[in-house]
Write a protein that holds these residues in place. Structure first.
Motif, short mmCIF file in Angstrom:
data_model
loop_
_atom_site.label_atom_id
_atom_site.label_comp_id
_atom_site.label_asym_id
_atom_site.label_seq_id
_atom_site.Cartn_x
_atom_site.Cartn_y
_atom_site.Cartn_z
N THR A 119 -48.10 -32.80 -3.83
CA THR A 119 -46.66 -32.84 -3.64
C THR A 119 -46.24 -31.66 -2.77
OG1 THR A 119 -46.19 -31.47 -5.57
CG2 THR A 119 -46.41 -33.86 -5.94
N ASP A 120 -45.00 -31.70 -2.30
CA ASP A 120 -44.49 -30.58 -1.51
C ASP A 120 -44.53 -29.28 -2.32
OD1 ASP A 120 -44.04 -32.30 0.58
OD2 ASP A 120 -41.88 -32.52 0.19
N GLU A 121 -44.20 -29.39 -3.61
CA GLU A 121 -44.21 -28.20 -4.46
C GLU A 121 -45.62 -27.66 -4.63
OE1 GLU A 121 -42.74 -31.06 -5.13
OE2 GLU A 121 -40.62 -30.50 -4.97
N GLN A 122 -46.58 -28.56 -4.84
CA GLN A 122 -47.97 -28.12 -4.97
C GLN A 122 -48.48 -27.48 -3.68
OE1 GLN A 122 -49.65 -31.90 -6.19
NE2 GLN A 122 -49.88 -31.21 -8.32
N THR A 123 -48.09 -28.06 -2.54
CA THR A 123 -48.49 -27.49 -1.25
C THR A 123 -47.99 -26.07 -1.10
OG1 THR A 123 -48.57 -29.66 -0.18
CG2 THR A 123 -48.27 -27.75 1.25
N GLU A 124 -46.73 -25.85 -1.45
CA GLU A 124 -46.18 -24.50 -1.33
C GLU A 124 -46.86 -23.53 -2.30
OE1 GLU A 124 -44.20 -23.33 0.97
OE2 GLU A 124 -44.24 -25.33 1.87
N GLU A 125 -47.20 -24.02 -3.51
CA GLU A 125 -47.93 -23.17 -4.45
C GLU A 125 -49.26 -22.73 -3.87
OE1 GLU A 125 -48.26 -23.83 -8.80
OE2 GLU A 125 -47.21 -25.71 -8.37
N THR A 128 -48.86 -20.22 -0.92
CA THR A 128 -48.52 -18.89 -1.43
C THR A 128 -49.74 -18.22 -2.05
OG1 THR A 128 -46.22 -19.54 -1.85
CG2 THR A 128 -47.07 -17.62 -3.06
N THR A 152 -52.79 -21.54 -9.64
CA THR A 152 -51.99 -22.76 -9.58
C THR A 152 -52.28 -23.74 -10.69
OG1 THR A 152 -53.60 -23.83 -8.11
CG2 THR A 152 -51.82 -22.59 -7.06
N TRP A 171 -57.16 -28.75 -2.78
CA TRP A 171 -56.37 -27.79 -1.99
C TRP A 171 -56.80 -27.74 -0.53
CZ3 TRP A 171 -58.21 -23.80 0.92
CH2 TRP A 171 -59.51 -23.37 0.68
#
Length: 392
Positions: A119-125, A128, A152, A171
């Motif tokens: 997801t977009d949220e997982q990608t950003e996690e 980071t 993560t 990832w």
């Protein structure tokens, strides 16, 4: 009334070859591996030895050792993910430009199976986490996987990504995006293992350029090196959406950054005011390695790979999978090199009988000798069939 400049293939090809330092190598006193790499807009480095050859052949007296020194000692080159999401050597000084431009290109459809996606949220996690864990060190893929999972969750390490007859952790589908964001690049190998690090080690305070400004500069550099060209050519070179590239070129034309010409009686673009072209045709013999920038970026392909060259030297329409023989500026054969100690067996296969006149054969012998020098070995030339298939 302004008359649109007409540009022939011979004129465009001569200018490109000159600016690519293929007409004559650049002087070692006035240039460097980083400057050469900047001029060709990056050296494809999935096979690092091919990138070393691409760069050093364009720099008088240079060898692969000079390229390696620029990469691993001086830090003037960076190994990272560049255009098309593929591994490239790029000048460290240009990393703000590349990261600013590549991170701001609209993403296309997600090629991963739905069950493997993030997801977009997982990608950003993950992005980071990568930036954080590489901030002070270099890690192997396995070490980086463990560090990302710790920050993560187990989902990031699930082996769901099909690659090279194996399954990679989830990832890794955003590895190239981490590089484009400017939080990941390659570090020195640890034995036979690849490592990743953070480019801020080599460039303290480095910040990606603003996306719009980076796109303007990248178009200007691309057209300087490979123009005249179309938005479609630019999009293909970057593996970017064609509609986005067309809109970008239209905007830059309106701003007066680029201007149109007639290239072989079809529309093309150059940097505004950059309409001087050398008289063609090009003369000479050159050997270009796997994925050389000139063979990949120069368009249109049917003029660079004329006649049977398209069938023999392009793998399914993709340039770069075969090292190519250039004769008078166009692809006229393929070649292969195999090393055994210091001996480097260079086999060159001309596409058409009679291609290698006595004068061209002498020039080819000099080119093979130069390949040997760059690779710090002794070349032995054979003219005959290349039996090795395309590089995958």
């Amino acid at each position: 009334m302004t008359t649109t400049r007409r540009v022939t293939w011979a004129e465009a090809n001569a200018r490109r070859i000159g600016r690519q330092h293929l007409a004559a190598p650049a002087s070692a006193k006035g240039s460097s591996p980083a400057a050469i790499t900047g001029a060709i807009l990056g050296a494809h480095a999935q096979v690092l030895s091919a990138a070393e050859l691409s760069i050093a052949l364009r720099l008088a007296g240079s060898t692969r050792a000079d390229v390696r020194e620029a990469l691993w000692t001086d830090g003037t080159l960076v190994k990272t993910y560049g255009p098309r999401g593929t591994v490239h050597l790029l000048p460290a000084v240009d990393l703000p430009l590349w990261t600013g431009a590549l991170s701001a290109i609209p993403a296309g459809p997600n090629p991963m199976p739905p069950a493997s996606r993030m997801t977009d949220e997982q990608t950003e996690e993950v992005l980071t986490a990568i930036g954080d864990v590489l901030a002070e060190t270099a890690l192997t893929v396995d070490e980086l996987t463990d560090a990302i999972v710790e920050r993560t969750g187990p989902w990031a390490g699930e082996r769901v990504m099909e690659a090279f007859q194996d399954l990679w952790p989830r990832w890794r589908q955003v590895t190239h995006r981490a590089a484009h964001r400017g939080v990941l690049c390659f570090g020195p190998n640890r034995g036979r293992k690849v490592t990743y690090t953070n480019p801020h080690h080599a460039l303290p305070g480095f910040t990606p350029m603003d996306g719009a400004a980076a796109h303007t500069e990248l178009v200007r550099r691309y057209l300087h090196a490979y123009g005249p060209a179309t938005p479609q050519h630019f999009a293909r070179w970057l593996a970017a959406p064609g509609t986005w590239a067309a809109e970008l070129f239209a905007s830059l034309a309106e701003q007066g950054e680029i201007e149109d010409v007639l290239f072989e009686d079809a529309p093309g673009w150059v940097v505004a005011g950059d309409t001087d072209f050398a008289d063609g045709p090009v003369r000479g013999v050159r050997l270009l390695p796997y994925f050389d920038a000139f063979a990949i970026a120069s368009q249109p392909r049917d003029l660079l790979f004329p006649g049977r060259a398209e069938e023999r030297a392009l793998a399914g329409g993709q340039a770069g999978n075969f090292p190519v023989l250039l004769v008078d500026g166009t692809v006229a054969g393929v070649w292969h090199q195999r090393r055994s100690g210091r001996r480097i067996a260079v086999t060159v296969e001309p596409i058409a009988p009679g291609t290698l006149t006595p004068a061209r054969l002498r020039a080819l012998e000099e080119q093979a000798e130069r390949v040997g020098e760059v690779l710090e070995g002794r070349a032995e030339l054979t003219v005959g069939e290349v039996t090795v298939g395309p590089h995958a």
